[in-house]
Design an enzyme around this catalytic site. Structure first.
Site, PDB file in Angstrom:
ATOM      1  N   ASN A  42      84.522 -14.838  21.144  1.00  0.00           N
ATOM      2  CA  ASN A  42      85.312 -13.915  20.331  1.00  0.00           C
ATOM      3  C   ASN A  42      84.494 -12.925  19.631  1.00  0.00           C
ATOM      4  O   ASN A  42      84.909 -11.918  19.326  1.00  0.00           O
ATOM      5  CB  ASN A  42      86.356 -14.503  19.768  1.00  0.00           C
ATOM      6  CG  ASN A  42      85.997 -15.454  18.464  1.00  0.00           C
ATOM      7  OD1 ASN A  42      84.709 -16.119  18.733  1.00  0.00           O
ATOM      8  ND2 ASN A  42      86.855 -15.882  17.723  1.00  0.00           N
TER       9      ASN A  42
ATOM     10  N   ARG B 131      74.710 -15.107  12.568  1.00  0.00           N
ATOM     11  CA  ARG B 131      75.122 -15.803  11.559  1.00  0.00           C
ATOM     12  C   ARG B 131      74.562 -17.207  11.557  1.00  0.00           C
ATOM     13  O   ARG B 131      74.216 -17.455  10.480  1.00  0.00           O
ATOM     14  CB  ARG B 131      76.801 -16.009  11.595  1.00  0.00           C
ATOM     15  CG  ARG B 131      77.246 -16.603  10.040  1.00  0.00           C
ATOM     16  CD  ARG B 131      78.480 -16.210  10.208  1.00  0.00           C
ATOM     17  NE  ARG B 131      79.390 -17.209  10.640  1.00  0.00           N
ATOM     18  CZ  ARG B 131      80.729 -17.141  10.768  1.00  0.00           C
ATOM     19  NH1 ARG B 131      81.332 -16.016  10.110  1.00  0.00           N
ATOM     20  NH2 ARG B 131      81.609 -17.718  11.738  1.00  0.00           N
TER      21      ARG B 131
ATOM     22  N   PRO C 263      75.281 -19.301  25.031  1.00  0.00           N
ATOM     23  CA  PRO C 263      76.362 -18.543  24.615  1.00  0.00           C
ATOM     24  C   PRO C 263      77.489 -18.950  25.465  1.00  0.00           C
ATOM     25  O   PRO C 263      77.445 -19.685  26.181  1.00  0.00           O
ATOM     26  CB  PRO C 263      75.862 -17.122  24.971  1.00  0.00           C
ATOM     27  CG  PRO C 263      74.639 -17.301  25.946  1.00  0.00           C
ATOM     28  CD  PRO C 263      74.169 -18.876  25.618  1.00  0.00           C
ATOM     29  N   ALA C 264      78.617 -18.457  24.988  1.00  0.00           N
ATOM     30  CA  ALA C 264      79.930 -18.672  25.754  1.00  0.00           C
ATOM     31  C   ALA C 264      79.734 -18.121  27.267  1.00  0.00           C
ATOM     32  O   ALA C 264      79.178 -17.036  27.508  1.00  0.00           O
ATOM     33  CB  ALA C 264      81.076 -18.290  25.062  1.00  0.00           C
ATOM     34  N   GLU C 265      80.376 -18.773  28.130  1.00  0.00           N
ATOM     35  CA  GLU C 265      80.195 -18.198  29.512  1.00  0.00           C
ATOM     36  C   GLU C 265      80.532 -16.990  29.774  1.00  0.00           C
ATOM     37  O   GLU C 265      80.350 -16.204  30.721  1.00  0.00           O
ATOM     38  CB  GLU C 265      80.650 -19.385  30.368  1.00  0.00           C
ATOM     39  CG  GLU C 265      82.170 -19.791  30.181  1.00  0.00           C
ATOM     40  CD  GLU C 265      82.330 -20.955  29.227  1.00  0.00           C
ATOM     41  OE1 GLU C 265      81.170 -21.380  28.730  1.00  0.00           O
ATOM     42  OE2 GLU C 265      83.113 -21.514  29.026  1.00  0.00           O
TER      43      GLU C 265
ATOM     44  N   THR D 105      88.211 -27.028  18.129  1.00  0.00           N
ATOM     45  CA  THR D 105      87.981 -28.497  17.521  1.00  0.00           C
ATOM     46  C   THR D 105      87.778 -29.346  18.359  1.00  0.00           C
ATOM     47  O   THR D 105      87.050 -30.241  18.180  1.00  0.00           O
ATOM     48  CB  THR D 105      89.447 -28.464  16.622  1.00  0.00           C
ATOM     49  OG1 THR D 105      89.619 -27.655  15.493  1.00  0.00           O
ATOM     50  CG2 THR D 105      89.188 -29.889  15.950  1.00  0.00           C
TER      51      THR D 105
ATOM     52  N   THR E  59      86.230 -29.085  21.240  1.00  0.00           N
ATOM     53  CA  THR E  59      85.061 -29.267  22.003  1.00  0.00           C
ATOM     54  C   THR E  59      83.926 -29.674  20.677  1.00  0.00           C
ATOM     55  O   THR E  59      82.978 -30.464  21.009  1.00  0.00           O
ATOM     56  CB  THR E  59      84.621 -27.931  22.261  1.00  0.00           C
ATOM     57  OG1 THR E  59      85.246 -27.574  23.483  1.00  0.00           O
ATOM     58  CG2 THR E  59      83.151 -27.697  22.763  1.00  0.00           C
TER      59      THR E  59
ATOM     60  N   GLU F  64      82.062 -24.859  13.046  1.00  0.00           N
ATOM     61  CA  GLU F  64      82.861 -23.998  12.609  1.00  0.00           C
ATOM     62  C   GLU F  64      83.828 -24.118  13.484  1.00  0.00           C
ATOM     63  O   GLU F  64      83.540 -23.581  14.798  1.00  0.00           O
ATOM     64  CB  GLU F  64      82.142 -22.558  12.420  1.00  0.00           C
ATOM     65  CG  GLU F  64      82.921 -21.729  11.475  1.00  0.00           C
ATOM     66  CD  GLU F  64      83.948 -20.915  12.355  1.00  0.00           C
ATOM     67  OE1 GLU F  64      85.061 -21.358  12.211  1.00  0.00           O
ATOM     68  OE2 GLU F  64      83.647 -19.714  12.756  1.00  0.00           O
TER      69      GLU F  64
ATOM     70  N   CYS G  34      89.222 -16.883  14.718  1.00  0.00           N
ATOM     71  CA  CYS G  34      89.776 -18.344  14.152  1.00  0.00           C
ATOM     72  C   CYS G  34      90.146 -18.152  12.654  1.00  0.00           C
ATOM     73  O   CYS G  34      90.698 -18.960  12.222  1.00  0.00           O
ATOM     74  CB  CYS G  34      88.336 -19.285  14.142  1.00  0.00           C
ATOM     75  SG  CYS G  34      87.018 -18.537  13.594  1.00  0.00           S
TER      76      CYS G  34
ATOM     77  N   GLU H 291      78.608 -21.004   6.433  1.00  0.00           N
ATOM     78  CA  GLU H 291      77.670 -19.973   7.145  1.00  0.00           C
ATOM     79  C   GLU H 291      77.700 -18.839   6.414  1.00  0.00           C
ATOM     80  O   GLU H 291      78.582 -18.284   5.717  1.00  0.00           O
ATOM     81  CB  GLU H 291      77.818 -19.744   8.369  1.00  0.00           C
ATOM     82  CG  GLU H 291      77.977 -20.992   9.527  1.00  0.00           C
ATOM     83  CD  GLU H 291      78.145 -20.630  11.071  1.00  0.00           C
ATOM     84  OE1 GLU H 291      78.954 -19.638  11.284  1.00  0.00           O
ATOM     85  OE2 GLU H 291      77.114 -21.262  11.829  1.00  0.00           O
TER      86      GLU H 291
END
Ligand code: ADP
Length: 439
Positions: free
Chosen positions: A109, A117, A133-135, A190, A192, A210, A244, A419
């Site tokens: 996202n 960060r 990174p996310a897929e 949460t 994962t 996070e 989030c 963070e």
């Protein structure tokens, strides 16, 4: 490949930890400058890989780059301590040292900012990183690698492992169990996060998590309704509701309820345009994938079946299969799915309440606690509610609260650690007590 990168990162750590703080600071600053020079291209990459409207993607790049700038400054401000000891012949020191190789697992996202960060803080502290990174959004991570290289950050300090969804579990487990990795920093769901915590437990790694939120947005009778509507728009519909810290439940006091719902609906109909992220008019892009749309659809249909009223929106948008209409639901009750879990989409469910006590109880009933917002003009109420909300971040008469200077993170099952801000670097530092005897 993951093993190879961990070894590379571990070897790089041996020399990176010895690079002076001033030099690390200046390399991070160069990386920041390159992000700013390339901000338009970096924003286009985000829009292309996630569908985020270009203007928002440009905002994300500035936000993302700011973490590198901020931590380039913080790199030079890591201080230890000298402690008075009870023994005359002793002196006690506290050193702060980098934790080691950090594995960084990030979501789709904020494909750029969630990386900087973490990585800004890690590199400033003297750690090296392996980023997964996310897929759905690997390209921003790779673009950052190219700029890190151009900035002169030594090879092996910033590493990226893009991988498919199928491989994510395997790579995640390898990173979390590897003895060469000392720290896991994760942003995502949460569910994962719990899996990763479990993996990390065996070798007792440092962890920062996070995780998901379920942000309440409370509007009290004393609120300025126009301000509350503006805050609701900003906090609900950024990134089509896929953050989030997005407001996920609107709790509105009975005296102001009807006026708030009416004005909120008008603002949604007037200000939001769904479409291609590259189109200038677009404020709402697609959701990230088919699964995300299915979840939103399920929450809306569940609410309707239990008695909610669709004030506006309520279904998929005709522009494409992953688009959903910005939706406002009223007459929402606590037994509905949208009241119980994160929707992660453009749906604003409104629950009516009568007393402050009731609103705080509903807000705190969640097992997560990331952000919370409320609107009130009553100073005593502002203090009471700000102190009582079980969340890590509170917006009082404000719907957008994230900034590099302020600590980001949650309580309960929303995570561990903070963070950004002056606290963020501590997540990548160990304290070492040194006792000098025989003096
Ligand atoms: P979302 O539901 O928002 O996609 P996830 O928590 O599933 O959030 O994903 C966030 C990040 O975690 C992504 O980089 C994804 O690839 C990664 N991920 C998902 N499942 C695992 C896992 N079992 N192990 C390691 N990483 C994972």
């Amino acid at each position: 490949m993951a093993t190879c990168l961990r070894l590379r990162s571990c070897a790089a750590f041996c020399s990176w930890r010895g690079v002076s703080a001033k030099e690390r600071s200046s390399l991070l600053r160069k990386w920041y400058d390159l992000m700013i020079q390339n901000k338009d291209d970096l924003a286009k990459i985000i829009t292309a890989e996630s569908g985020k409207p270009l203007k928002e993607a440009q905002g994300e790049i500035l936000y993302s780059a700011n973490f590198l700038e901020w931590f380039s400054e913080e790199a030079r401000r890591v201080y230890g301590d000298i402690i008075s000891t009870p023994a005359k012949e002793r002196r006690a020191l506290v050193l702060k040292q980098p934790v080691g190789v950090a594995a960084v697992i990030t979501p789709w996202n904020f494909p750029s900012a969630m990386i900087t960060r973490k990585v800004g803080a890690a590199l400033a502290a003297g750690c090296t990183v392996v980023v997964k990174p996310a897929e759905d959004t690997p390209f921003s991570a790779l673009a950052l690698a190219e700029l890190a290289n151009q900035a002169g950050i030594p090879p092996g300090v910033y590493n990226v492992i893009p991988c498919s969804q199928k491989k994510a579990k395997e790579v995640g487990e390898a990173l979390c169990t590897d003895p060469l990795v000392s720290k896991i920093s994760f942003t995502g769901s949460t569910a994962t996060g719990k899996v990763l915590l479990h993996h990390a437990a065996n070798s007792v790694k440092r962890v920062s998590m996070e995780l998901g939120g379920h942000a309440p947005f409370i509007v009290f009778d004393s609120a300025n309704v126009d301000q509350a509507v503006a805050g609701a728009m900003a906090s609900k519909f950024r990134n089509s509701g896929q953050t989030c810290v997005c407001s996920n439940r609107f709790l509105v006091q009975s005296g102001i309820h009807d006026s708030f719902v009416k004005k909120f609906a008008e603002a949604i109909k007037t200000n939001l345009h769904v479409g291609n992220g590259f189109d200038e008019r677009t404020t709402q892009g697609p959701l990230i994938n088919a699964k995300a749309v299915e979840k939103v659809e399920k929450h809306v249909s569940d609410a309707i079946s239990k008695g909610a009223t669709v004030v506006t929106g309520g279904k998929r948008h005709h522009v494409g299969k992953n688009f959903f209409e910005p939706t406002l639901l009223s007459n929402v009750t606590r037994d509905m799915l949208c009241s119980q879990e994160e929707t992660f989409g453009p749906v604003a469910p409104v629950i009516k309440f009568n007393t402050e006590e009731e609103a705080v109880a509903i807000a705190n009933a969640a097992n997560v606690g990331l952000a919370g917002y409320f609107y009130s003009q009553d100073p005593a109420q502002i203090w009471r509610v700000a102190e009582r909300l079980e969340v890590g971040m509170v917006g009082v008469n404000e719907g957008l609260i994230s900034s590099v200077e302020c600590p980001f993170g949650g309580v309960k099952q929303s995570g561990l650690g903070r963070e950004g801000s002056k606290y963020g670097i501590d997540e990548y530092l160990e304290l070492k007590y040194v006792c000098f005897g025989g003096l």
